[in-house]
Design a protein around this motif. Structure first.
Motif, mmCIF file in Angstrom:
data_model
loop_
_atom_site.group_PDB
_atom_site.id
_atom_site.type_symbol
_atom_site.label_atom_id
_atom_site.label_comp_id
_atom_site.label_asym_id
_atom_site.label_seq_id
_atom_site.Cartn_x
_atom_site.Cartn_y
_atom_site.Cartn_z
ATOM 1 N N GLY A 29 0.823 -1.195 0.000
ATOM 2 C CA GLY A 29 0.000 0.000 0.000
ATOM 3 C C GLY A 29 0.858 1.245 0.000
ATOM 4 N N THR A 30 0.191 2.351 0.112
ATOM 5 C CA THR A 30 0.893 3.623 0.126
ATOM 6 C C THR A 30 1.476 3.890 1.508
ATOM 7 N N SER A 31 2.410 4.795 1.548
ATOM 8 C CA SER A 31 3.046 5.157 2.807
ATOM 9 C C SER A 31 1.979 5.575 3.824
ATOM 10 N N GLY A 32 2.090 5.050 5.028
ATOM 11 C CA GLY A 32 1.113 5.323 6.074
ATOM 12 C C GLY A 32 0.031 4.274 6.182
ATOM 13 N N ASN A 33 -0.077 3.408 5.168
ATOM 14 C CA ASN A 33 -1.109 2.364 5.160
ATOM 15 C C ASN A 33 -0.537 0.949 5.145
ATOM 16 N N ARG A 34 0.768 0.827 5.279
ATOM 17 C CA ARG A 34 1.393 -0.501 5.270
ATOM 18 C C ARG A 34 1.517 -1.012 6.694
ATOM 19 N N LYS A 35 1.296 -2.305 6.858
ATOM 20 C CA LYS A 35 1.414 -2.911 8.185
ATOM 21 C C LYS A 35 2.653 -3.801 8.233
ATOM 22 N N PHE A 36 3.367 -3.648 9.334
ATOM 23 C CA PHE A 36 4.575 -4.414 9.574
ATOM 24 C C PHE A 36 4.409 -5.216 10.867
ATOM 25 N N MET A 37 4.807 -6.475 10.829
ATOM 26 C CA MET A 37 4.777 -7.310 12.022
ATOM 27 C C MET A 37 6.159 -7.230 12.660
ATOM 28 N N ARG A 38 6.182 -6.886 13.915
ATOM 29 C CA ARG A 38 7.431 -6.784 14.675
ATOM 30 C C ARG A 38 7.369 -7.772 15.827
ATOM 31 N N GLY A 39 8.514 -8.111 16.346
ATOM 32 C CA GLY A 39 8.540 -9.035 17.470
ATOM 33 C C GLY A 39 9.831 -8.913 18.245
ATOM 34 N N GLY A 40 9.876 -9.622 19.323
ATOM 35 C CA GLY A 40 11.066 -9.609 20.149
ATOM 36 C C GLY A 40 10.895 -10.496 21.357
ATOM 37 N N GLN A 41 11.730 -10.237 22.339
ATOM 38 C CA GLN A 41 11.706 -11.062 23.536
ATOM 39 C C GLN A 41 12.047 -10.223 24.760
ATOM 40 N N VAL A 42 11.264 -10.430 25.810
ATOM 41 C CA VAL A 42 11.581 -9.867 27.121
ATOM 42 C C VAL A 42 12.334 -10.971 27.861
ATOM 43 N N VAL A 43 13.510 -10.626 28.369
ATOM 44 C CA VAL A 43 14.323 -11.584 29.111
ATOM 45 C C VAL A 43 14.450 -11.073 30.546
ATOM 46 N N ILE A 44 13.984 -11.881 31.477
ATOM 47 C CA ILE A 44 14.058 -11.530 32.896
ATOM 48 C C ILE A 44 14.958 -12.555 33.576
ATOM 49 N N GLN A 45 16.068 -12.070 34.114
ATOM 50 C CA GLN A 45 17.016 -12.935 34.797
ATOM 51 C C GLN A 45 16.884 -12.698 36.299
ATOM 52 N N VAL A 46 16.682 -13.778 37.029
ATOM 53 C CA VAL A 46 16.571 -13.710 38.487
ATOM 54 C C VAL A 46 17.849 -14.306 39.071
ATOM 55 N N PHE A 47 18.493 -13.546 39.940
ATOM 56 C CA PHE A 47 19.729 -13.991 40.586
ATOM 57 C C PHE A 47 19.463 -14.129 42.086
ATOM 58 N N ASP A 48 19.766 -15.306 42.610
ATOM 59 C CA ASP A 48 19.546 -15.606 44.019
ATOM 60 C C ASP A 48 20.878 -16.105 44.587
ATOM 61 N N PRO A 49 21.199 -15.782 45.836
ATOM 62 C CA PRO A 49 22.461 -16.264 46.402
ATOM 63 C C PRO A 49 22.566 -17.790 46.308
ATOM 64 N N LEU A 50 23.776 -18.274 46.022
ATOM 65 C CA LEU A 50 24.007 -19.714 45.952
ATOM 66 C C LEU A 50 23.731 -20.374 47.301
ATOM 67 N N ASN A 51 23.310 -21.623 47.231
ATOM 68 C CA ASN A 51 23.083 -22.460 48.416
ATOM 69 C C ASN A 51 21.997 -21.914 49.331
ATOM 70 N N GLY A 52 21.101 -21.116 48.799
ATOM 71 C CA GLY A 52 20.030 -20.569 49.619
ATOM 72 C C GLY A 52 18.676 -21.167 49.298
ATOM 73 N N GLY A 53 18.654 -22.183 48.446
ATOM 74 C CA GLY A 53 17.381 -22.758 48.032
ATOM 75 C C GLY A 53 16.758 -21.909 46.934
ATOM 76 N N LEU A 54 15.670 -22.396 46.396
ATOM 77 C CA LEU A 54 15.023 -21.698 45.283
ATOM 78 C C LEU A 54 13.687 -21.080 45.660
ATOM 79 N N SER A 55 13.349 -21.044 46.926
ATOM 80 C CA SER A 55 12.031 -20.530 47.310
ATOM 81 C C SER A 55 11.868 -19.056 46.934
ATOM 82 N N THR A 56 12.901 -18.245 47.119
ATOM 83 C CA THR A 56 12.807 -16.824 46.750
ATOM 84 C C THR A 56 12.665 -16.677 45.246
ATOM 85 N N THR A 57 13.460 -17.443 44.502
ATOM 86 C CA THR A 57 13.375 -17.414 43.037
ATOM 87 C C THR A 57 11.975 -17.806 42.587
ATOM 88 N N ASP A 58 11.424 -18.857 43.160
ATOM 89 C CA ASP A 58 10.084 -19.312 42.788
ATOM 90 C C ASP A 58 9.039 -18.227 43.037
#
Length: 109
Positions: A29-58
């Motif tokens: 189509g003409t400028s202003g009427n074209r549709k574009f599909m975009r995508g990506g990823q949200v990455v969430i990293q959780v860091f918990d102290p070692l040897n402390g179990g995973l309850s906080t992470t969960d």
């Protein structure tokens, strides 16, 4: 992209990043009427102290996952897919768990 200092101590912490992938033009189509599909990823990293179990992470993961998984941002075309959980294991003195959430949106130009 900003300078930051890693947390030290015994408290869990998270890091969030957003990355976009290559999009595609979905309509002709003409400028202003074209549709574009975009995508990506949200990455969430959780860091918990070692040897402390995973309850906080969960607790953190279960609080974050429903915010994104299957959600749509009101007033936009942004929509999120399922969240993929990866238990990375020990990384630089922390136990890392990663939550990856794919998203898509339509842009008209």
């Amino acid at each position: 992209n900003e300078t930051h200092t890693l947390t030290s101590g015994n408290a869990a912490w998270i890091q969030l990043s957003v990355s976009h992938q290559i999009g595609s033009q979905n309509t002709l189509g003409t400028s202003g009427n074209r549709k574009f599909m975009r995508g990506g990823q949200v990455v969430i990293q959780v860091f918990d102290p070692l040897n402390g179990g995973l309850s906080t992470t969960d607790v953190i993961i279960e609080a974050i996952r429903p915010i994104f998984e299957g959600a749509r941002i009101s007033g936009t075309t942004v929509r999120f897919a399922d969240a993929q959980l990866i238990e990375e294991g020990p990384v630089n003195g922390w136990y890392q768990t990663t939550l990856n959430i794919d998203f898509k949106y339509t842009e008209q130009r």
